[in-house]
Design a protein around this motif. Structure first.
Motif, PDB file in Angstrom:
ATOM      1  N   ILE A  58       4.240  -1.138  -7.240  1.00 24.82           N
ATOM      2  CA  ILE A  58       3.141  -2.088  -7.427  1.00 24.82           C
ATOM      3  C   ILE A  58       2.005  -1.345  -8.115  1.00 24.82           C
ATOM      4  CG2 ILE A  58       2.282  -1.745  -5.050  1.00 24.82           C
ATOM      5  CD1 ILE A  58       1.451  -4.856  -5.288  1.00 24.82           C
ATOM      6  N   ARG A  98      -3.301   6.736   1.251  1.00 25.81           N
ATOM      7  CA  ARG A  98      -3.774   7.984   1.860  1.00 25.81           C
ATOM      8  C   ARG A  98      -2.786   8.659   2.802  1.00 25.81           C
ATOM      9  NH1 ARG A  98      -9.224   5.105   3.585  1.00 25.81           N
ATOM     10  NH2 ARG A  98      -7.688   3.434   3.447  1.00 25.81           N
ATOM     11  N   PHE A 126      -0.523  -7.614  -9.667  1.00 19.09           N
ATOM     12  CA  PHE A 126      -1.079  -8.418  -8.573  1.00 19.09           C
ATOM     13  C   PHE A 126      -2.533  -8.776  -8.815  1.00 19.09           C
ATOM     14  CE2 PHE A 126      -4.113  -5.748  -6.310  1.00 19.09           C
ATOM     15  CZ  PHE A 126      -3.812  -4.477  -6.782  1.00 19.09           C
ATOM     16  N   HIS A 180       1.910  -6.084   6.589  1.00 26.28           N
ATOM     17  CA  HIS A 180       0.615  -5.781   5.971  1.00 26.28           C
ATOM     18  C   HIS A 180       0.707  -4.345   5.452  1.00 26.28           C
ATOM     19  CE1 HIS A 180      -4.028  -6.573   6.172  1.00 26.28           C
ATOM     20  NE2 HIS A 180      -3.543  -6.647   4.950  1.00 26.28           N
ATOM     21  N   ALA A 216      -4.263  -0.618  -8.230  1.00 32.56           N
ATOM     22  CA  ALA A 216      -5.543  -1.218  -8.611  1.00 32.56           C
ATOM     23  C   ALA A 216      -6.110  -1.812  -7.325  1.00 32.56           C
ATOM     24  CB  ALA A 216      -5.347  -2.288  -9.674  1.00 32.56           C
ATOM     25  N   ASP A 217      -7.036  -2.740  -7.411  1.00 31.06           N
ATOM     26  CA  ASP A 217      -7.548  -3.387  -6.203  1.00 31.06           C
ATOM     27  C   ASP A 217      -7.937  -4.825  -6.515  1.00 31.06           C
ATOM     28  OD1 ASP A 217      -8.420  -2.427  -3.317  1.00 31.06           O
ATOM     29  OD2 ASP A 217      -9.849  -3.948  -3.982  1.00 31.06           O
ATOM     30  N   ILE A 218      -7.858  -5.676  -5.510  1.00 30.38           N
ATOM     31  CA  ILE A 218      -8.208  -7.082  -5.737  1.00 30.38           C
ATOM     32  C   ILE A 218      -9.699  -7.238  -6.097  1.00 30.38           C
ATOM     33  CG2 ILE A 218      -6.403  -7.897  -4.153  1.00 30.38           C
ATOM     34  CD1 ILE A 218      -8.709  -8.706  -2.218  1.00 30.38           C
ATOM     35  N   SER A 240      -5.194 -12.497   1.765  1.00 36.08           N
ATOM     36  CA  SER A 240      -5.230 -11.811   3.067  1.00 36.08           C
ATOM     37  C   SER A 240      -5.941 -12.603   4.148  1.00 36.08           C
ATOM     38  CB  SER A 240      -5.909 -10.455   2.907  1.00 36.08           C
ATOM     39  OG  SER A 240      -5.266  -9.723   1.891  1.00 36.08           O
ATOM     40  N   PHE A 278     -12.221   6.446  -5.327  1.00 37.88           N
ATOM     41  CA  PHE A 278     -11.194   5.411  -5.421  1.00 37.88           C
ATOM     42  C   PHE A 278     -11.314   4.574  -6.703  1.00 37.88           C
ATOM     43  CE2 PHE A 278     -10.110   0.926  -4.413  1.00 37.88           C
ATOM     44  CZ  PHE A 278      -8.733   1.058  -4.424  1.00 37.88           C
ATOM     45  N   ARG A 310      -6.338  11.451  -5.881  1.00 42.14           N
ATOM     46  CA  ARG A 310      -7.604  10.750  -5.647  1.00 42.14           C
ATOM     47  C   ARG A 310      -8.763  11.747  -5.718  1.00 42.14           C
ATOM     48  NH1 ARG A 310     -11.012   9.381  -1.510  1.00 42.14           N
ATOM     49  NH2 ARG A 310     -11.549   7.190  -1.152  1.00 42.14           N
ATOM     50  N   TYR A 320     -15.086 -11.800  -0.004  1.00 42.94           N
ATOM     51  CA  TYR A 320     -15.766 -10.517  -0.249  1.00 42.94           C
ATOM     52  C   TYR A 320     -17.000 -10.715  -1.128  1.00 42.94           C
ATOM     53  CZ  TYR A 320     -11.825  -8.065   1.847  1.00 42.94           C
ATOM     54  OH  TYR A 320     -10.883  -7.605   2.736  1.00 42.94           O
ATOM     55  N   PHE A 335     -17.582   1.616  -2.801  1.00 42.44           N
ATOM     56  CA  PHE A 335     -16.884   1.799  -1.527  1.00 42.44           C
ATOM     57  C   PHE A 335     -17.669   2.768  -0.664  1.00 42.44           C
ATOM     58  CE2 PHE A 335     -13.616  -0.300  -3.830  1.00 42.44           C
ATOM     59  CZ  PHE A 335     -12.771  -0.867  -2.885  1.00 42.44           C
ATOM     60  N   TYR A 358      -1.050  11.562  -2.968  1.00 44.44           N
ATOM     61  CA  TYR A 358      -2.080  10.553  -3.306  1.00 44.44           C
ATOM     62  C   TYR A 358      -3.470  11.140  -3.084  1.00 44.44           C
ATOM     63  CZ  TYR A 358      -5.264   6.598  -2.871  1.00 44.44           C
ATOM     64  OH  TYR A 358      -6.348   5.758  -3.019  1.00 44.44           O
ATOM     65  N   ARG A 402       0.815  -1.227   0.000  1.00 42.00           N
ATOM     66  CA  ARG A 402       0.000   0.000   0.000  1.00 42.00           C
ATOM     67  C   ARG A 402       0.839   1.264   0.000  1.00 42.00           C
ATOM     68  NH1 ARG A 402      -5.600  -0.701   1.940  1.00 42.00           N
ATOM     69  NH2 ARG A 402      -6.219  -2.575   0.811  1.00 42.00           N
ATOM     70  N   GLN A 403       2.017   1.180  -0.654  1.00 42.92           N
ATOM     71  CA  GLN A 403       2.906   2.352  -0.636  1.00 42.92           C
ATOM     72  C   GLN A 403       2.290   3.555  -1.334  1.00 42.92           C
ATOM     73  OE1 GLN A 403       6.448   0.635  -2.314  1.00 42.92           O
ATOM     74  NE2 GLN A 403       5.847   0.922  -4.428  1.00 42.92           N
ATOM     75  N   ALA A 404       1.366   3.312  -2.259  1.00 41.23           N
ATOM     76  CA  ALA A 404       0.570   4.410  -2.814  1.00 41.23           C
ATOM     77  C   ALA A 404      -0.717   4.445  -2.007  1.00 41.23           C
ATOM     78  CB  ALA A 404       0.267   4.158  -4.284  1.00 41.23           C
TER      79      ALA A 404
HETATM   80  O1  CP3 Z   1      -0.199  -1.800  -2.433  1.00 42.63           O
HETATM   81  C1  CP3 Z   1      -0.440  -0.880  -3.243  1.00 42.63           C
HETATM   82  O2  CP3 Z   1      -0.037   0.297  -3.088  1.00 42.63           O
HETATM   83  C2  CP3 Z   1      -1.188  -1.222  -4.521  1.00 42.63           C
HETATM   84  C3  CP3 Z   1      -2.577  -1.098  -4.541  1.00 42.63           C
HETATM   85  C4  CP3 Z   1      -3.469  -1.975  -3.702  1.00 42.63           C
HETATM   86  C5  CP3 Z   1      -4.675  -1.495  -3.137  1.00 42.63           C
HETATM   87  N1  CP3 Z   1      -5.347  -2.548  -2.594  1.00 42.63           N
HETATM   88  C6  CP3 Z   1      -5.128  -0.085  -3.183  1.00 42.63           C
HETATM   89  C7  CP3 Z   1      -6.170   0.347  -2.239  1.00 42.63           C
HETATM   90  C8  CP3 Z   1      -3.400  -3.342  -3.403  1.00 42.63           C
HETATM   91  C9  CP3 Z   1      -2.292  -4.333  -3.710  1.00 42.63           C
HETATM   92  C10 CP3 Z   1      -4.605  -3.687  -2.720  1.00 42.63           C
HETATM   93  C11 CP3 Z   1      -4.937  -5.057  -2.284  1.00 42.63           C
HETATM   94  C12 CP3 Z   1      -6.160  -5.307  -1.517  1.00 42.63           C
HETATM   95  N2  CP3 Z   1      -7.361  -4.686  -1.631  1.00 42.63           N
HETATM   96  C13 CP3 Z   1      -6.285  -6.334  -0.566  1.00 42.63           C
HETATM   97  C14 CP3 Z   1      -5.207  -7.352  -0.225  1.00 42.63           C
HETATM   98  C15 CP3 Z   1      -4.187  -6.802   0.667  1.00 42.63           C
HETATM   99  C16 CP3 Z   1      -4.686  -6.461   2.048  1.00 42.63           C
HETATM  100  O3  CP3 Z   1      -4.771  -5.265   2.343  1.00 42.63           O
HETATM  101  O4  CP3 Z   1      -4.966  -7.408   2.815  1.00 42.63           O
HETATM  102  C17 CP3 Z   1      -7.592  -6.290  -0.061  1.00 42.63           C
HETATM  103  C18 CP3 Z   1      -8.160  -7.190   1.006  1.00 42.63           C
HETATM  104  C19 CP3 Z   1      -8.272  -5.244  -0.737  1.00 42.63           C
HETATM  105  C20 CP3 Z   1      -9.691  -4.844  -0.595  1.00 42.63           C
HETATM  106  C21 CP3 Z   1      -9.828  -3.446  -0.143  1.00 42.63           C
HETATM  107  N3  CP3 Z   1      -9.522  -2.341  -0.894  1.00 42.63           N
HETATM  108  C22 CP3 Z   1     -10.291  -3.013   1.114  1.00 42.63           C
HETATM  109  C23 CP3 Z   1     -10.714  -3.925   2.256  1.00 42.63           C
HETATM  110  C24 CP3 Z   1     -10.249  -1.610   1.083  1.00 42.63           C
HETATM  111  C25 CP3 Z   1     -10.745  -0.677   2.146  1.00 42.63           C
HETATM  112  C26 CP3 Z   1      -9.811  -0.534   3.281  1.00 42.63           C
HETATM  113  C27 CP3 Z   1      -9.119   0.782   3.224  1.00 42.63           C
HETATM  114  O5  CP3 Z   1      -7.891   0.816   3.434  1.00 42.63           O
HETATM  115  O6  CP3 Z   1      -9.825   1.791   3.045  1.00 42.63           O
HETATM  116  C28 CP3 Z   1      -9.721  -1.224  -0.164  1.00 42.63           C
HETATM  117  C29 CP3 Z   1      -9.459   0.157  -0.610  1.00 42.63           C
HETATM  118  C30 CP3 Z   1      -8.101   0.483  -1.106  1.00 42.63           C
HETATM  119  N4  CP3 Z   1      -7.349  -0.285  -1.946  1.00 42.63           N
HETATM  120  C31 CP3 Z   1      -7.367   1.678  -0.824  1.00 42.63           C
HETATM  121  C32 CP3 Z   1      -6.162   1.601  -1.543  1.00 42.63           C
HETATM  122  C33 CP3 Z   1      -5.069   2.635  -1.619  1.00 42.63           C
HETATM  123  C34 CP3 Z   1      -7.867   2.832   0.024  1.00 42.63           C
HETATM  124  C35 CP3 Z   1      -8.847   3.573  -0.857  1.00 42.63           C
HETATM  125  C36 CP3 Z   1      -8.924   5.038  -0.686  1.00 42.63           C
HETATM  126  O7  CP3 Z   1      -8.130   5.791  -1.279  1.00 42.63           O
HETATM  127  O8  CP3 Z   1      -9.857   5.454   0.025  1.00 42.63           O
END
Ligand code: CP3
Length: 341
Positions: free
Chosen positions: A69, A27, A140, A321, A72-74, A205, A42, A36, A150, A87, A32, A23-25
Motif C-alpha cells: 500500500i 514504526r 488509497f 485495523h 502516504a496519509d489520508i 475509519s 513523518f 523516517r 479531522y 504532527f 522504517y 499500516r504494514q509500513a
Molecule cells: O497502511 C500503510 O502502511 C500505508 C500508509 C498509511 C498511513 N496512514 C501511514 C501513517 C495509511 C493507509 C494511513 C491511513 C490513515 N491515516 C488513517 C485511516 C486508517 C486508520 O488508521 O484508521 C487515518 C485515520 C490517518 C490519520 C493519521 N495518520 C493518524 C491519526 C496518525 C497518528 C497516529 C499514529 O499512529 O501515530 C497518522 C500518522 C501515520 N500515518 C503514521 C503512519 C505510518 C505514524 C507516523 C509516524 O511514523 O510517526
C-alpha cells in the motif's frame, strides 16, 4: 491475471488467501524508523518519493506480502486543499480547523490539489516500476466523513463530536466540506491510478459514529459517488471500502456503493461475514491487531479460524485495523506461516 490479490478482488475463491496488513509500513519495523529518521519527520517522509517508496517496499522485502500500500496519509488531501497540517510528537495530527463558511471559502478547489500532491504520484510511479511482479499496488484515500472529522476538529477525537456538532449547527458548511473532499478524492485517486495504482482503498475509519440515515448520507453516498466516478473512468479498477465499525450496515454496503471488496474491523465475526457479506463481495480483514503484539498460539489459532471461516468465498487476509508500533515483526512471520501452510 496471476496476482493473487487481483484474483480475490475479481471474485475468485483461492486455496490460500492473499495477505497484507494495514499500516504494514510503520514504526514496528526498525528499517522504517531508520528511513523516517533520515527523512526528518513523518510528513517529509510522505513527500519524498524515493523514501516513501523505500518504506512501502520494506515490508514486501521482509515478509513477501501479496500487496503493497502506497505510503502516504489520508490527511495529505486536507493539506492539499489548503489546511495547515502538522504532527505533534506522541499525540497525532493537528490541522487548522473548518468551522464556518469563511473557512470553507478559503479552501482550494478540488482540481487545485495536484501540484501539492505531485510527490505522492511520483511515489506511485516508482512503486509501479519496482514492485515484484506478483505484488499488487494499492493506492488509497480517506473517505470524506473521516477526513472531515479531522478538518473540523483540527485533530483526532474519540467521538467525532465537533463534526457531529457542525453537522447540526451549520449544515451548509458541513455538507459543502463533505462535497469538496468528495470531489478532491475522486481526482486524487484517479491520479494515483494514472500513476500505476492497481487497486484503490477508501478508509472511513469513523463511519461507525454515523447512525441510521446519516450513515447513508455521509458514509454510503460519498463512497458511492467516488466509486461511480472512478469506475466510469476505469471500469476494471477494483475498489476496497472500509466503513469501520459499520456493524450491521456492512451488509449491502459494497453492493450499494459499487465496490469489489469490503474491509471489516474486529467487532464483527468472520463467520457472520462469510454468511452475510461474502455472497455479495470479497471480504478483507478482521484479525485483532493486538495479536500482533501478544503472538503465541492464540495468534495462530485465531488467524486460521478467520482464514477457514472465509475459505468458501473471495477473501483477502488482513487485520481489523492498523498494526501498532509495539507489534513484534516476528509475529508477522508467524502469521504468514500460519495462513500459508
Ligand atoms: O497502511 C500503510 O502502511 C500505508 C500508509 C498509511 C498511513 N496512514 C501511514 C501513517 C495509511 C493507509 C494511513 C491511513 C490513515 N491515516 C488513517 C485511516 C486508517 C486508520 O488508521 O484508521 C487515518 C485515520 C490517518 C490519520 C493519521 N495518520 C493518524 C491519526 C496518525 C497518528 C497516529 C499514529 O499512529 O501515530 C497518522 C500518522 C501515520 N500515518 C503514521 C503512519 C505510518 C505514524 C507516523 C509516524 O511514523 O510517526
Amino acid at each position: 491475471m496471476s496476482k493473487l490479490l487481483l484474483r480475490a478482488l475479481a471474485g475468485a475463491t483461492l486455496p490460500v488467501p492473499p495477505v497484507w496488513l494495514m499500516r504494514q509500513a510503520g514504526r514496528y519495523l526498525p528499517e522504517y524508523r531508520a528511513t523516517r529518521a533520515q527523512a526528518g519527520d513523518f510528513l517529509s517522509l510522505c513527500y519524498t518519493p524515493d523514501l516513501a517508496a523505500e518504506v512501502t517496499l520494506q515490508p514486501i522485502r521482509r515478509f513477501g506480502f501479496d500487496a503493497a500500500i502506497l505510503f502516504a496519509d489520508i490527511l495529505l488531501v486536507p493539506q492539499a486543499l489548503g489546511a495547515d497540517l502538522w504532527f505533534e510528537t506522541g499525540e497525532g495530527p493537528r490541522l487548522s480547523t473548518v468551522t464556518g463558511p469563511d473557512d470553507l471559502a478559503k479552501l482550494k478547489g478540488p482540481d487545485d490539489i495536484h501540484d501539492h500532491l505531485a510527490p505522492v504520484y511520483e511515489t506511485v510511479r516508482i512503486l509501479a516500476r519496482e514492485l515484484p511482479s506478483e505484488t499488487t499496488l494499492i493506492g488509497f484515500a480517506g473517505a470524506p466523513w473521516t477526513v472531515a472529522t479531522y478538518m473540523i476538529a483540527g485533530r483526532g477525537t474519540p467521538d467525532q463530536g465537533p463534526a457531529h456538532a457542525l453537522k447540526r449547527t451549520d449544515h451548509a458548511t458541513f455538507v459543502g466540506l463533505i462535497d469538496r473532499i468528495t470531489e478532491a478524492t475522486i481526482g486524487y485517486l484517479a491520479a494515483q491510478v494514472e500513476a500505476g495504482a492497481e487497486v484503490v482503498k477508501l478508509f472511513d475509519s469513523w463511519a461507525g459514529s454515523l447512525k441510521g440515515p446519516e450513515f447513508d448520507f455521509y458514509a454510503l453516498e460519498p463512497a458511492k459517488r467516488i466509486v461511480t466516478a472512478l469506475k466510469q473512468r476505469y471500469p476494471d479498477l477494483p475498489v476496497i471500502v472500509f466503513p469501520r465499525e459499520a456493524g450491521s450496515a456492512y451488509e449491502g454496503f459494497a453492493r450499494a456503493v459499487g465496490a469489489d471488496c469490503i474491509a471489516i474491523d474486529t467487532s464483527v465475526d468472520a463467520a457472520w461475514a462469510a454468511e452475510h457479506l461474502q455472497p455479495e463481495t470479497c471480504v478483507q480483514g478482521n484479525l485483532d491487531p493486538k495479536l500482533m503484539v501478544t503472538g503465541g498460539e492464540e495468534l495462530v489459532t485465531e488467524a486460521r479460524r478467520i482464514r477457514d471461516a472465509l475459505s468458501n468465498g473471495p477473501h483477502i487476509f488482513n487485520l481489523g485495523h492498523g498494526i501498532t508500533p509495539d507489534a513484534d515483526p516476528e509475529n508477522v512471520t508467524r502469521l504468514l506461516e500460519a495462513i500459508r501452510t
